[in-house]
Design a protein around this motif. Structure first.
Motif, PDB file in Angstrom:
ATOM      1  N   ILE A 111       0.762  -1.258   0.037  1.00 16.86           N
ATOM      2  CA  ILE A 111      -0.091   0.014  -0.121  1.00 16.86           C
ATOM      3  C   ILE A 111       0.822   1.215   0.049  1.00 16.86           C
ATOM      4  CG2 ILE A 111      -1.379   1.488   1.452  1.00 16.86           C
ATOM      5  CD1 ILE A 111      -2.870  -1.293   1.996  1.00 16.86           C
ATOM      6  N   VAL A 112       1.960   1.208   0.698  1.00 19.93           N
ATOM      7  CA  VAL A 112       2.761   2.553   0.828  1.00 19.93           C
ATOM      8  C   VAL A 112       3.554   2.512  -0.314  1.00 19.93           C
ATOM      9  CG1 VAL A 112       4.830   3.550   2.235  1.00 19.93           C
ATOM     10  CG2 VAL A 112       2.779   2.465   3.490  1.00 19.93           C
ATOM     11  N   LEU A 113       4.326   1.439  -0.785  1.00 19.93           N
ATOM     12  CA  LEU A 113       5.422   1.550  -1.981  1.00 19.93           C
ATOM     13  C   LEU A 113       4.561   0.912  -3.271  1.00 19.93           C
ATOM     14  CD1 LEU A 113       7.945  -0.258   0.238  1.00 19.93           C
ATOM     15  CD2 LEU A 113       7.563   1.984  -0.209  1.00 19.93           C
ATOM     16  N   HIS A 114       3.341   0.818  -3.386  1.00 22.82           N
ATOM     17  CA  HIS A 114       2.656   0.921  -4.533  1.00 22.82           C
ATOM     18  C   HIS A 114       2.855  -0.590  -5.174  1.00 22.82           C
ATOM     19  CE1 HIS A 114       1.526   5.124  -4.007  1.00 22.82           C
ATOM     20  NE2 HIS A 114       2.980   5.357  -3.979  1.00 22.82           N
ATOM     21  N   ASP A 115       2.609  -1.406  -4.631  1.00 24.61           N
ATOM     22  CA  ASP A 115       2.707  -3.082  -4.995  1.00 24.61           C
ATOM     23  C   ASP A 115       4.227  -3.158  -5.509  1.00 24.61           C
ATOM     24  OD1 ASP A 115       0.009  -3.502  -4.362  1.00 24.61           O
ATOM     25  OD2 ASP A 115      -0.402  -2.479  -6.218  1.00 24.61           O
ATOM     26  N   LYS A 116       5.372  -2.760  -5.092  1.00 24.58           N
ATOM     27  CA  LYS A 116       6.691  -3.152  -5.403  1.00 24.58           C
ATOM     28  C   LYS A 116       7.249  -3.923  -4.677  1.00 24.58           C
ATOM     29  CE  LYS A 116       7.235   1.594  -7.472  1.00 24.58           C
ATOM     30  NZ  LYS A 116       7.908   2.860  -7.238  1.00 24.58           N
ATOM     31  N   ILE A 117       6.585  -4.833  -3.605  1.00 30.80           N
ATOM     32  CA  ILE A 117       7.173  -5.597  -2.845  1.00 30.80           C
ATOM     33  C   ILE A 117       7.304  -6.972  -3.406  1.00 30.80           C
ATOM     34  CG2 ILE A 117       7.024  -6.593  -0.336  1.00 30.80           C
ATOM     35  CD1 ILE A 117       7.510  -3.552  -0.715  1.00 30.80           C
ATOM     36  N   GLY A 118       8.163  -7.725  -3.185  1.00 33.47           N
ATOM     37  CA  GLY A 118       8.414  -9.389  -3.435  1.00 33.47           C
ATOM     38  C   GLY A 118       7.939 -10.016  -2.410  1.00 33.47           C
ATOM     39  N   THR A 119       8.086 -11.353  -2.479  1.00 31.24           N
ATOM     40  CA  THR A 119       7.801 -12.122  -1.387  1.00 31.24           C
ATOM     41  C   THR A 119       8.421 -11.920  -0.028  1.00 31.24           C
ATOM     42  OG1 THR A 119       7.122 -13.802  -3.050  1.00 31.24           O
ATOM     43  CG2 THR A 119       7.410 -14.673  -0.571  1.00 31.24           C
ATOM     44  N   ILE A 120       7.759 -11.753   1.103  1.00 34.06           N
ATOM     45  CA  ILE A 120       8.407 -11.647   2.313  1.00 34.06           C
ATOM     46  C   ILE A 120       8.864 -12.955   2.739  1.00 34.06           C
ATOM     47  CG2 ILE A 120       8.022 -11.002   4.862  1.00 34.06           C
ATOM     48  CD1 ILE A 120       7.825  -8.612   2.888  1.00 34.06           C
ATOM     49  N   THR A 121      10.164 -12.952   2.917  1.00 29.98           N
ATOM     50  CA  THR A 121      10.876 -14.450   3.500  1.00 29.98           C
ATOM     51  C   THR A 121      11.226 -14.322   4.774  1.00 29.98           C
ATOM     52  OG1 THR A 121      12.864 -13.450   2.752  1.00 29.98           O
ATOM     53  CG2 THR A 121      11.656 -14.537   1.112  1.00 29.98           C
ATOM     54  N   ASP A 122      11.168 -13.202   5.424  1.00 28.44           N
ATOM     55  CA  ASP A 122      11.468 -13.227   6.936  1.00 28.44           C
ATOM     56  C   ASP A 122      10.982 -11.893   7.481  1.00 28.44           C
ATOM     57  OD1 ASP A 122      12.880 -13.779   9.273  1.00 28.44           O
ATOM     58  OD2 ASP A 122      14.578 -12.445   8.778  1.00 28.44           O
ATOM     59  N   ILE A 123      10.302 -12.128   8.651  1.00 28.74           N
ATOM     60  CA  ILE A 123       9.998 -11.082   9.766  1.00 28.74           C
ATOM     61  C   ILE A 123      10.558 -11.220  11.032  1.00 28.74           C
ATOM     62  CG2 ILE A 123       7.953  -9.994  10.666  1.00 28.74           C
ATOM     63  CD1 ILE A 123       6.271 -10.472   8.266  1.00 28.74           C
ATOM     64  N   GLN A 124      11.184 -10.284  11.692  1.00 29.60           N
ATOM     65  CA  GLN A 124      11.608 -10.348  12.976  1.00 29.60           C
ATOM     66  C   GLN A 124      11.055  -9.288  13.797  1.00 29.60           C
ATOM     67  OE1 GLN A 124      15.832 -11.008  13.567  1.00 29.60           O
ATOM     68  NE2 GLN A 124      15.997 -11.650  11.183  1.00 29.60           N
ATOM     69  N   GLY A 135      20.451   3.048  -2.699  1.00 28.84           N
ATOM     70  CA  GLY A 135      19.476   1.842  -2.629  1.00 28.84           C
ATOM     71  C   GLY A 135      18.755   2.391  -1.170  1.00 28.84           C
ATOM     72  N   ILE A 136      18.758   3.706  -0.830  1.00 32.48           N
ATOM     73  CA  ILE A 136      18.344   4.144   0.544  1.00 32.48           C
ATOM     74  C   ILE A 136      16.813   4.747   0.366  1.00 32.48           C
ATOM     75  CG2 ILE A 136      18.286   5.266   2.812  1.00 32.48           C
ATOM     76  CD1 ILE A 136      21.454   4.813   2.317  1.00 32.48           C
ATOM     77  N   THR A 137      15.852   4.647   0.980  1.00 30.08           N
ATOM     78  CA  THR A 137      14.585   5.388   0.820  1.00 30.08           C
ATOM     79  C   THR A 137      14.160   5.429   2.280  1.00 30.08           C
ATOM     80  OG1 THR A 137      14.045   4.172  -1.145  1.00 30.08           O
ATOM     81  CG2 THR A 137      12.064   5.324  -0.087  1.00 30.08           C
ATOM     82  N   LYS A 138      13.715   6.412   2.778  1.00 35.80           N
ATOM     83  CA  LYS A 138      13.215   6.973   3.782  1.00 35.80           C
ATOM     84  C   LYS A 138      12.008   7.506   3.676  1.00 35.80           C
ATOM     85  CE  LYS A 138      16.972   8.734   3.895  1.00 35.80           C
ATOM     86  NZ  LYS A 138      18.317   9.703   4.280  1.00 35.80           N
ATOM     87  N   ILE A 139      10.857   7.237   4.733  1.00 39.38           N
ATOM     88  CA  ILE A 139       9.314   7.486   4.452  1.00 39.38           C
ATOM     89  C   ILE A 139       8.932   7.791   5.961  1.00 39.38           C
ATOM     90  CG2 ILE A 139       7.235   6.835   3.406  1.00 39.38           C
ATOM     91  CD1 ILE A 139       8.466   4.817   1.539  1.00 39.38           C
ATOM     92  N   ILE A 140       8.301   8.976   5.882  1.00 34.47           N
ATOM     93  CA  ILE A 140       7.636   9.382   7.060  1.00 34.47           C
ATOM     94  C   ILE A 140       6.195   9.758   6.838  1.00 34.47           C
ATOM     95  CG2 ILE A 140       7.660  11.212   9.012  1.00 34.47           C
ATOM     96  CD1 ILE A 140      10.374  11.709   8.342  1.00 34.47           C
ATOM     97  N   ILE A 141       5.425   9.132   7.550  1.00 37.08           N
ATOM     98  CA  ILE A 141       3.751   9.093   7.039  1.00 37.08           C
ATOM     99  C   ILE A 141       3.165   9.756   8.197  1.00 37.08           C
ATOM    100  CG2 ILE A 141       1.697   7.724   6.641  1.00 37.08           C
ATOM    101  CD1 ILE A 141       3.674   5.422   5.412  1.00 37.08           C
ATOM    102  N   ASN A 142       2.165  10.555   7.964  1.00 30.52           N
ATOM    103  CA  ASN A 142       1.663  11.386   8.763  1.00 30.52           C
ATOM    104  C   ASN A 142      -0.028  11.214   8.954  1.00 30.52           C
ATOM    105  OD1 ASN A 142       0.272  13.916  10.044  1.00 30.52           O
ATOM    106  ND2 ASN A 142       0.697  14.937   8.464  1.00 30.52           N
TER     107      ASN A 142
END
Length: 282
Positions: free
Chosen positions: A32-45, A148-155
């Motif tokens: 939703i934030v990155l406009h459907d650009k995410i691949g398969t999530i392989t790890d969450i910590q 390769g760095i992207t920083k996003i602040i959402i309000n």
């Protein structure tokens, strides 16, 4: 005053990362934030801690995710404006880089990374719902440094200005408005699951108890004593001594409290640093 377990919402740290540990929810929100650009999530910590950079300040990430391309996503919920977010993001990025690049690896092996802060306030102060930052050339803003760095602040306060209906719904949800949107309802379902879990309820109580004891007067006195000793005997040694003297009783009391609420000896040992033998003697 910390909220009770039943009062927690998506904007509270504990509930946020417990919701985001659901891979499908995490991926959906990132898309939703990155406009459907995410691949398969392989790890969450969850609450990933990076403390292996010598004497440098440690970092604890709310949600650390990695996709199939190796891209790293640090996702944070921030409900209090401490006026340090810009420098905090800078430090988080450095911690990510140090933690993933091993000795003798070339710099080009550094993965792309996204640091995303969901805020219940307008940190930048310009009234936008989303602020995205990349490294660009000052002399020609059409030139971007490929670091390769992207920083996003959402309000969330500017939810009504957001054009994406999906993101708008989530920002409104952060502000307390529950819609019949499918994704929001899925989050609501997950929150209900968390609140029905006695294990998670005890875990939250443990966190509250430990943090409360860490803020007591004895702990503060120990820190101050450690600092004073550190001036004469060496900062690191003095602080450790001060903490040990001022905090020891608090740790024992915390362990007693956790035993009373039914936490296992193993979990108490992990939370307090006490040995099984010390806990069993309480």
């Amino acid at each position: 005053m910390r909220k009770s377990f039943d009062e927690l919402t998506i904007t509270d740290d504990y509930m946020f990362y417990r919701v985001m540990e659901n891979i499908d929810i995490c991926k959906t929100l990132l898309n939703i934030v990155l406009h459907d650009k995410i691949g398969t999530i392989t790890d969450i910590q969850l609450q990933k801690t990076v403390t292996d950079a010598g004497n440098a300040k440690g970092v604890r990430f709310d949600v650390w995710a990695k996709d199939c391309d190796g891209t790293i996503y640090d996702v944070e919920m921030q409900a209090i404006n401490k006026d340090d977010l810009a420098k905090r993001i800078r430090y988080y990025q450095s911690a990510i880089d140090v933690s993933v690049l091993e000795k003798n690896q070339p710099y080009e092996d550094l993965p792309d990374s996204f640091i995303i802060f969901f805020c219940t306030f307008d940190y930048i102060g310009k009234g936008l719902p989303v602020y995205s930052f990349k490294t660009i050339c000052t002399e020609n803003t059409n030139i971007q440094l490929a670091d390769g760095i992207t920083k996003i602040i959402i309000n969330s306060k500017a939810a009504e200005k957001e054009e994406s209906s999906a993101l708008k719904n989530f920002l409104q949800y952060m502000n307390g408005k529950v819609s019949d949107d499918h994704f929001i309802q899925k989050i609501e379902g997950r929150i209900k699951e968390v609140k029905m879990s006695e294990e998670m309820r005890r875990e939250y109580m443990l966190i509250n108890s430990f943090e409360r004891d860490a803020r007591n007067d004895g702990w503060k006195a120990g820190i101050q004593e450690g600092i004073q000793q550190g001036i004469q005997q060496g900062i690191q040694q003095g602080i450790r001594q001060g903490i040990a003297q001022g905090f020891a009783d608090g740790i024992m009391q915390t362990a007693k409290n956790l035993l009373k609420i039914g936490l296992s000896v193993e979990n108490i040992a992990e939370a307090t640093g006490l040995s099984r033998e010390e806990i069993e003697k309480l």
